[in-house]
Design a protein around this motif. Structure first.
Motif, PDB file in Angstrom:
ATOM      1  N   GLY A 243     -14.168  -5.860   2.541  1.00  0.00           N
ATOM      2  CA  GLY A 243     -14.863  -6.721   1.417  1.00  0.00           C
ATOM      3  C   GLY A 243     -13.724  -7.456   0.802  1.00  0.00           C
ATOM      4  N   GLU A 244     -14.303  -8.556   0.228  1.00  0.00           N
ATOM      5  CA  GLU A 244     -13.555  -9.559  -0.387  1.00  0.00           C
ATOM      6  C   GLU A 244     -12.789  -9.262  -1.819  1.00  0.00           C
ATOM      7  OE1 GLU A 244     -12.143 -12.658  -0.092  1.00  0.00           O
ATOM      8  OE2 GLU A 244     -12.487 -12.124   2.056  1.00  0.00           O
ATOM      9  N   SER A 245     -13.345  -8.100  -2.262  1.00  0.00           N
ATOM     10  CA  SER A 245     -12.569  -7.905  -3.641  1.00  0.00           C
ATOM     11  C   SER A 245     -11.591  -6.785  -3.179  1.00  0.00           C
ATOM     12  CB  SER A 245     -13.932  -7.408  -4.644  1.00  0.00           C
ATOM     13  OG  SER A 245     -14.508  -6.191  -3.960  1.00  0.00           O
ATOM     14  N   ARG A 246     -11.245  -6.280  -2.218  1.00  0.00           N
ATOM     15  CA  ARG A 246      -9.939  -5.524  -2.082  1.00  0.00           C
ATOM     16  C   ARG A 246      -8.804  -5.791  -2.540  1.00  0.00           C
ATOM     17  NH1 ARG A 246     -13.877  -3.034  -2.332  1.00  0.00           N
ATOM     18  NH2 ARG A 246     -12.803  -2.821  -3.949  1.00  0.00           N
ATOM     19  N   VAL A 247      -8.087  -5.115  -2.920  1.00  0.00           N
ATOM     20  CA  VAL A 247      -6.404  -5.258  -3.055  1.00  0.00           C
ATOM     21  C   VAL A 247      -5.755  -4.311  -2.536  1.00  0.00           C
ATOM     22  CG1 VAL A 247      -6.793  -6.820  -5.299  1.00  0.00           C
ATOM     23  CG2 VAL A 247      -6.682  -4.306  -5.329  1.00  0.00           C
ATOM     24  N   ILE A 248      -4.589  -4.401  -2.065  1.00  0.00           N
ATOM     25  CA  ILE A 248      -3.800  -3.293  -1.808  1.00  0.00           C
ATOM     26  C   ILE A 248      -2.442  -3.005  -2.411  1.00  0.00           C
ATOM     27  CG2 ILE A 248      -4.366  -4.082   0.840  1.00  0.00           C
ATOM     28  CD1 ILE A 248      -1.833  -5.172   1.361  1.00  0.00           C
ATOM     29  N   ARG A 249      -1.800  -1.733  -2.058  1.00  0.00           N
ATOM     30  CA  ARG A 249      -0.602  -1.606  -2.930  1.00  0.00           C
ATOM     31  C   ARG A 249       0.263  -0.831  -1.748  1.00  0.00           C
ATOM     32  NH1 ARG A 249      -1.279   3.928  -6.767  1.00  0.00           N
ATOM     33  NH2 ARG A 249      -1.541   5.300  -5.009  1.00  0.00           N
ATOM     34  N   PHE A 250       1.511  -1.185  -2.007  1.00  0.00           N
ATOM     35  CA  PHE A 250       2.499  -0.458  -1.006  1.00  0.00           C
ATOM     36  C   PHE A 250       2.990   0.495  -1.697  1.00  0.00           C
ATOM     37  CE2 PHE A 250       4.027  -4.715   1.587  1.00  0.00           C
ATOM     38  CZ  PHE A 250       2.937  -4.314   2.240  1.00  0.00           C
ATOM     39  N   ARG A 251       3.390   1.588  -1.171  1.00  0.00           N
ATOM     40  CA  ARG A 251       4.070   2.736  -1.484  1.00  0.00           C
ATOM     41  C   ARG A 251       5.303   3.062  -0.670  1.00  0.00           C
ATOM     42  NH1 ARG A 251       1.981   7.283  -0.550  1.00  0.00           N
ATOM     43  NH2 ARG A 251      -0.121   6.429  -0.012  1.00  0.00           N
ATOM     44  N   PRO A 252       6.635   3.085  -1.120  1.00  0.00           N
ATOM     45  CA  PRO A 252       7.702   3.253  -0.087  1.00  0.00           C
ATOM     46  C   PRO A 252       7.492   4.617   0.673  1.00  0.00           C
ATOM     47  CG  PRO A 252       8.283   2.799  -2.493  1.00  0.00           C
ATOM     48  CD  PRO A 252       7.029   3.332  -2.557  1.00  0.00           C
ATOM     49  N   SER A 253       7.769   4.329   1.900  1.00  0.00           N
ATOM     50  CA  SER A 253       7.606   5.734   2.750  1.00  0.00           C
ATOM     51  C   SER A 253       8.624   5.719   3.774  1.00  0.00           C
ATOM     52  CB  SER A 253       6.235   5.775   3.453  1.00  0.00           C
ATOM     53  OG  SER A 253       5.989   7.088   3.984  1.00  0.00           O
ATOM     54  N   TYR A 254       8.561   6.357   5.000  1.00  0.00           N
ATOM     55  CA  TYR A 254       9.461   6.368   5.995  1.00  0.00           C
ATOM     56  C   TYR A 254       8.935   6.399   7.045  1.00  0.00           C
ATOM     57  CZ  TYR A 254      13.320   8.083   9.017  1.00  0.00           C
ATOM     58  OH  TYR A 254      14.147   8.446   9.933  1.00  0.00           O
ATOM     59  N   PHE A 255       9.204   5.516   8.229  1.00  0.00           N
ATOM     60  CA  PHE A 255       9.049   5.585   9.763  1.00  0.00           C
ATOM     61  C   PHE A 255      10.263   5.228  10.496  1.00  0.00           C
ATOM     62  CE2 PHE A 255       5.271   4.149   7.365  1.00  0.00           C
ATOM     63  CZ  PHE A 255       4.565   5.319   7.725  1.00  0.00           C
ATOM     64  N   GLN A 256      10.358   5.909  11.499  1.00  0.00           N
ATOM     65  CA  GLN A 256      11.641   5.739  12.430  1.00  0.00           C
ATOM     66  C   GLN A 256      11.584   3.877  12.756  1.00  0.00           C
ATOM     67  OE1 GLN A 256      13.430   9.245  12.156  1.00  0.00           O
ATOM     68  NE2 GLN A 256      13.900   7.750  13.874  1.00  0.00           N
ATOM     69  N   PHE A 257      10.411   3.627  12.950  1.00  0.00           N
ATOM     70  CA  PHE A 257      10.338   2.174  13.660  1.00  0.00           C
ATOM     71  C   PHE A 257      10.455   0.827  12.638  1.00  0.00           C
ATOM     72  CE2 PHE A 257       7.732  -1.205  15.570  1.00  0.00           C
ATOM     73  CZ  PHE A 257       8.088  -1.184  16.789  1.00  0.00           C
ATOM     74  N   THR A 258      10.534   1.263  11.221  1.00  0.00           N
ATOM     75  CA  THR A 258      10.798   0.360  10.353  1.00  0.00           C
ATOM     76  C   THR A 258      11.534   0.667   9.234  1.00  0.00           C
ATOM     77  OG1 THR A 258       8.714   1.326   9.428  1.00  0.00           O
ATOM     78  CG2 THR A 258       8.534  -0.853  10.678  1.00  0.00           C
ATOM     79  N   GLU A 259      12.141  -0.224   8.514  1.00  0.00           N
ATOM     80  CA  GLU A 259      13.033  -0.128   7.462  1.00  0.00           C
ATOM     81  C   GLU A 259      13.156  -1.436   6.734  1.00  0.00           C
ATOM     82  OE1 GLU A 259      14.361   2.825   6.720  1.00  0.00           O
ATOM     83  OE2 GLU A 259      15.427   2.110   4.745  1.00  0.00           O
TER      84      GLU A 259
END
Lengths: 791, 341
Positions: free
Chosen positions: B236-252
């Motif tokens: 839905g249009e009214s959704r917002v998101i947030r980022f929380r730092p985390s860990y995956f091998q594939f990304t940094e």
């Protein structure tokens, strides 16, 4: 990992920050706090003194007491067996909210009661940390407990435990000291870690060594004249708070230091070692008896602690029973070592022993932690176990202490994060993290502390900036890059067209499991040979990678039939994958009947022809007209009806089999037979679809003629059609079979087939031309099929 | 003559049946009818009056014939309407509705996500489910001895082959195929397998959808904007998101991505466990090791990657309580998913 905020606050000032705020800050910095739990719960609690305590006359267990809380004297009825005058106790005053109960003024058998004298159990303290007497009676405080004071603070129970879920890269925070540094950096507050003390030491009699690369560093230290006894209350509370039971001061110190430094330690009773020598080995056989009295059969890869040729412990997992600390221990040997994380994980999984030590070793340790842990335990053994005879530390190997530097440009930080963070902020963050940032040219060079095993490239530093600045204010943008054309490839397009057509035909899509029982790998249609199986499956039911789609779909069919859902059409489109090939397949199922309108009696049982129609419809949509299809009867497939099944061939390539399920097989599976098809879609991706080409509408009149033929039943409709098509070539527009009859009114073994021929020439056909065509047709039918016209 | 006109017009408009009209026609307008009879009177008139009289009779005849034709038409219409009135049906009886089937809810959700990304120029890329250890782990920056590689978590066929544990295996193949050329803009959907016992929230088989963008100056902000759009498209249009730092091998750097709860609008409810946020994606900037292993110049290009569980999105979107429903294929379950919403 459980973190005691009270314990943490001994290293970093947490004043003015609630546990909730701390949890939020940690979570937003990537150290996710999954739960918050107070050690004890209760409002309006106060320390009081029992002034008088008389048994209640008409009760066998209640006492009537008066309790002085410093500000007033309350009369309280108490049911605990151990209540007595003179005790300092925890009083929950009227209005106090406890985990199970809210305290109100009340009257018990005519005696007024204004409050409750509490046990720790009633305050919600974990029963595992309580003794039997603590569980059955009220908590009796020391005489130093201040009247009117906060009993939870007095007991050290004013603590909140954070359940911190550490990501694998931040295992350094398993050490409370490292976590304190992290919290200090996040909050910009100073961190005070205990300073190492030095004591007079004599030469060491201990020899340590390792004969396996899986133990590169081993530190040992002998400490004599220790006094084993109970731990002080603060130590017990600290360990209890994080779920570790207090044993005695020496064992507690090893656990306490492990929490502080992250380094698992093992303490041996020096007198129980055959000689002052510890050698780490692998490639051993035999049995180690561990502290929990289980017997571990060694594998050659296990890392084992040995003394004088005997195994005395399973390295990094659990010490041996023979050399353990007990009440009579007077001198100990401290072990602090580095063991291969992978090997500890393998062994601990194999023998099914997950210990605090093994979990920490698996995650990787600060190479400097072992030395720190030995120093810290020495200090505590001196302070709490009155150790007086210290020998010098001995060490095998050398921890890698060369400083690691990693650099990054501020511009890289800004472009990768996509946010305009200034260079000063970046430098401040690195400073708070003790990275000692130095500007060299356009780069910031950081010296990484030994415990930050996770920092090795510029992107790691950028992540530190990202999580400290936070992503809350990050404004989302879309990538600016050259235009690209998005979309599906030919395979995906075909799959989606089949799906939408099947849904339009009233079919429900199913998705079934890839892993199947061995017996399902021999039941399918054109099963791919040599199905792959798993080395270590969850169960026999899910051991093989399926090599045909139909058996899995039939499971769903049987499930629905068993749940009284008998009329339906299903399809699955899925890839069969194995080490040699990948093949896209389509399964179609028709079960029971189709009901258009019950009250108008329009129902139609599914049959071979309805299934054939589905297949034709789908293939036509994909550009493969019926003229390119051949339907070859199959009478020997074990799972199909011997006279109502066909192999479908497109041009010259077999696509698969369709028809009625063999009734005996259906019976064996406890289901009603269904109409089913399994086709490979791979040939369709390779074959050329017929192109759409418009031809001018022929305006010449169409001539319609019906023929009724009598032929042997063995003659198929397609044979008749083929013969007619050849005989009427050039003028034949179409053939439609409109009746097929076998029965009493016709000779046995024969059938009557009635067809309509639609003829059309380039211009109006003359009567002569029509007659000539029909003559050619009937003659050909007679010659090839012994067909006669029905009178 | 006026008299006749009046009588006939009245009779015609009163007539209800064809028979009545025929009768009037016979009396007045047929050969031997009254109007024709008037003509016969003409011969008795003086010659100078004849033309006027004749014209009058003709006019009368014309008027009456027109009125007659009109009445015939009117009566015919009325008769059709009467017939139709007798054909009345009960329109509330059940219809004869064509059967329409359903796409599997996982397909519905997967296609919806694909639509969003295809609209932004992404290609949909797939790969084999039986995969080489190399693409599943090695190229995803998950080295030997990493816990994820244990037999306890992964379905191995032999030391070289396994059932892929994530669609990252498709991404590592894609990076190899692009061989250092940008832009890379792909989404990678597919079935994946982990050694979990099946229960309400775990399934040994599930569906992932990962995405990968590699180009010049690709940033975390680009990742956030892309996933914000996805959250809106899905929830839905009214959704917002947030980022929380985390860990995956594939990304940094790596982040967990939470979407504001679509049930309570972020106020806190049982779906979001009172937090107002629902964790839906893992994401981050592609690890430089991953890029350089596949032949990209990690100094010059950057990229983002993200992954989500299709089952999880479907469960949240439709309120499905048990992941096993997706693979049981109960018709009562399947029939609920008539469309994407």
């Amino acid at each position: 990992m459980n973190v005691s905020t009270k314990w943490l606050s001994t290293y970093v000032d947490l004043s003015g920050i609630t546990p909730q705020q701390l949890a939020e800050r940690l979570t937003l910095a990537g150290l996710e706090v999954e739960g918050l739990e107070s050690i004890a719960h209760g409002t309006n609690l106060v320390i009081g003194e029992v002034v008088t305590c008389e048994p209640m006359p008409d009760s066998d267990h209640l006492s009537v007491t008066t309790v002085n809380t410093g500000s007033e004297v309350l009369s309280i009825v108490c049911g605990a067996p151990n209540v007595a005058a003179g005790q300092r106790v925890i009083v929950a005053q009227n209005g106090s909210v406890l985990p199970q109960i809210t305290i109100k003024k009340t009257s018990i058998k005519g005696h007024e009661s204004n409050g409750m004298i509490c046990s720790l159990l009633e305050l919600g303290v974990d029963p595992k940390s309580l003794s039997e007497s603590q569980k059955s009676g009220i908590e009796v405080l020391g005489t130093d407990a201040p009247l009117g004071g906060d009993p939870l603070a007095y007991l050290g129970l004013d603590d909140t435990i954070l359940d911190v879920k550490l990501t694998p890269n931040r295992s350094d925070c398993n050490a409370l000291w490292s976590l304190a540094l992290e919290v200090g950096a996040l909050l910009s507050r100073p961190v005070y870690l205990p300073k190492a003390q030095s004591y007079p030491e004599k030469a060491s009699s201990l020899m340590v060594g390792s004969e396996t690369p899986k133990c590169p560093v081993f530190i040992g230290k002998t400490i004599g004249k220790v006094t084993v006894g109970p731990s002080p209350l603060w130590l017990k509370r600290a360990l209890n708070a994080v779920g570790i039971k207090s044993i005695n001061n020496v064992v507690d110190i090893s656990n306490y230091v492990m929490i502080e430094t992250g380094q698992p330690l093992h303490f041996y009773d020096a007198s129980k070692l055959a000689k002052p020598e510890i050698i780490v080995k692998d490639h051993l056989k035999g049995i180690v008896k561990t502290l929990d009295e289980s017997e571990i059969h060694l594998h050659h890869e296990d890392i084992v602690i040995t003394c004088d040729g005997h195994s005395i412990g399973l390295a990094g997992i659990m010490g041996g029973d023979d050399s353990k600390i007990d009440e009579s221990t007077t001198s100990i040997v401290i072990e602090a070592a580095q063991f291969s994380p992978a090997q500890i994980r393998h062994t601990s999984r194999r023998v099914n022993l997950m210990t605090e030590a093994s979990l920490r070793f698996q995650k990787g340790l600060d190479p400097m932690a072992a030395a720190k842990a030995v120093e810290r335990s020495t200090q505590l053994l001196v302070e709490l176990a009155h150790a007086t005879e210290l020998e010098r530390t001995v060490m095998f190997g050398q921890p890698d202490s060369s400083p690691k530097t990693v650099s990054v440009t501020p511009e890289h930080v800004r472009t990768l994060l996509g946010t305009p963070v200034d260079t000063e902020t970046i430098l401040d963050i690195f400073t708070r993290l003790h990275f000692d940032p130095v500007i060299k040219g356009d780069r910031i060079v950081c010296t990484i502390p030994s415990y930050r095993l996770d920092i090795s490239v510029a992107q790691d530093l950028i992540e530190e900036v990202g999580r400290f600045v936070g992503y809350g204010d990050l404004q989302g943008t879309l990538p600016v890059m050259p235009m690209t054309v998005g979309g599906y490839d030919a395979r995906q397009t075909m799959r989606n067209r089949v799906r939408s057509l099947a849904v339009g035909y009233g079919m429900h899509e199913v998705i079934t499991y890839t892993l199947v029982h061995a017996n399902k790998t021999i039941q399918g249609v054109n099963p791919i040979p040599d199905p792959d199986s798993l080395i270590s499956p969850l169960s026999d039911e899910r051991q093989y990678i399926r090599n045909s789609l139909l058996p899995s779909v039939l499971e769903s069919v049987a499930y629905n039939q068993a749940h009284k859902q008998t009329d339906f059409q299903l399809f699955e489109i899925s890839s069969l994958s194995n080490t040699k090939t990948n093949e896209e397949r389509l399964v179609l199922i028709q079960a029971g009947k189709q009901t258009l309108s019950r009250w108008q009696h329009q129902e139609r049982a599914y049959d071979f022809y309805s299934l054939k129609g589905l297949v034709e419809g789908i293939l036509e949509e994909l550009g493969f007209s019926s003229q390119r299809l051949s339907w070859i009867p199959v009478n020997d497939h074990p799972f199909f009806h011997p006279t109502q099944s066909v192999k479908l061939v497109l041009d010259r390539t077999e696509l698969g089999i369709l028809g009625k399920q063999h009734p005996l097989i259906a019976k064996a599976m406890g289901m009603d037979p269904v109409y089913m098809a399994e086709l490979s879609l791979e040939p369709l991706l390779k074959a050329k679809a017929t192109k759409i080409k418009y031809t001018l509408i022929n305006k010449a009149p169409v001539v319609v003629r019906d023929l009724a033929l009598v032929v042997d039943r063995s003659v198929s409709a397609s044979q008749l059609e083929k013969t007619i098509a050849e005989a009427a070539k050039g003028v034949l527009l179409g053939i439609e079979i409109f009746d097929v009859y076998t029965g009493d009114r016709i000779e046995a073994g024969k059938q009557s087939v009635a067809l309509t021929l639609r003829l059309q020439g380039e211009s109006t056909l003359t009567d002569a031309e029509i007659a000539q065509t029909l003559k050619a047709v009937t003659e050909a039918l007679e010659r090839k099929h012994n067909a006669s016209l029905r009178g | 003559m006026e008299h006749i006109q009046h009588d006939v017009l009245a009779a015609l408009s009163a007539a209800q049946t064809k028979a009545e009209l025929d009768d009037i026609h016979n009396r007045y307008l047929s050969k031997k009818g009254i109007v024709n009879a008037l003509m016969t009177q003409m011969k008795d008139l003086p010659p100078e009056e004849k033309p006027a009289f004749g014209a009058k009779v003709n006019a009368l005849k014309k008027t009456l014939e027109a009125a007659y034709d009109e009445a015939v038409e009117r009566v015919a219409q009325a008769e059709i309407l009467n017939k139709l009135a007798s054909e009345s049906i009960d329109v509330t009886l059940p219809s004869t509705k064509p059967d329409v089937g359903t796409l599997h809810p996982l397909t519905i959700v997967q296609q919806a996500i694909e639509r969003y990304f295809i609209g932004m120029g992404y290609l949909v890329k797939e790969g084999p489910e039986v995969e080489r250890d190399f693409y599943n782990f090695e190229r995803a920056n998950i080295p030997q001895d990493h816990p994820a590689r244990d037999m306890q978590d992964t379905f191995y066929i032999n030391t070289e082959w396994l059932l892929r544990t994530h669609t990252t295996a498709i991404q590592t193949r894609m990076l190899e195929d692009y061989a250092g050329a940008t832009p890379v803009k792909v989404i990678c959907p597919g079935k994946v397998y982990r050694k979990d016992d099946d229960d309400a929230t775990h399934s040994h088989q599930f569906t992932q959808m990962e995405g990968l963008v590699v180009g010049h100056n690709i940033s975390m902000a680009d990742l956030k904007g892309t996933l914000e759009g996805l959250a809106k498209a899905m929830f839905g249009e009214s959704r917002v998101i947030r980022f929380r730092p985390s860990y995956f091998q594939f990304t940094e750097p790596s982040v967990e991505v939470d979407v504001s709860c679509h049930i309570c609008n972020g106020k806190g409810c049982s779906t979001c466990k009172g937090t107002g946020w629902i964790e839906i994606l893992g994401a981050g900037m592609v690890h430089p090791n991953v890029l350089s292993m596949a032949g990209f110049d990690a100094e010059k290009v950057s990229g983002f990657a993200f992954g989500l569980g299709v089952e999880r999105v479907a469960m949240l979107k439709y309120g499905i309580d048990d992941i096993r429903h997706f693979y049981t294929n109960d018709l009562r379950f399947l029939s609920a998913f008539k469309r994407f919403e």
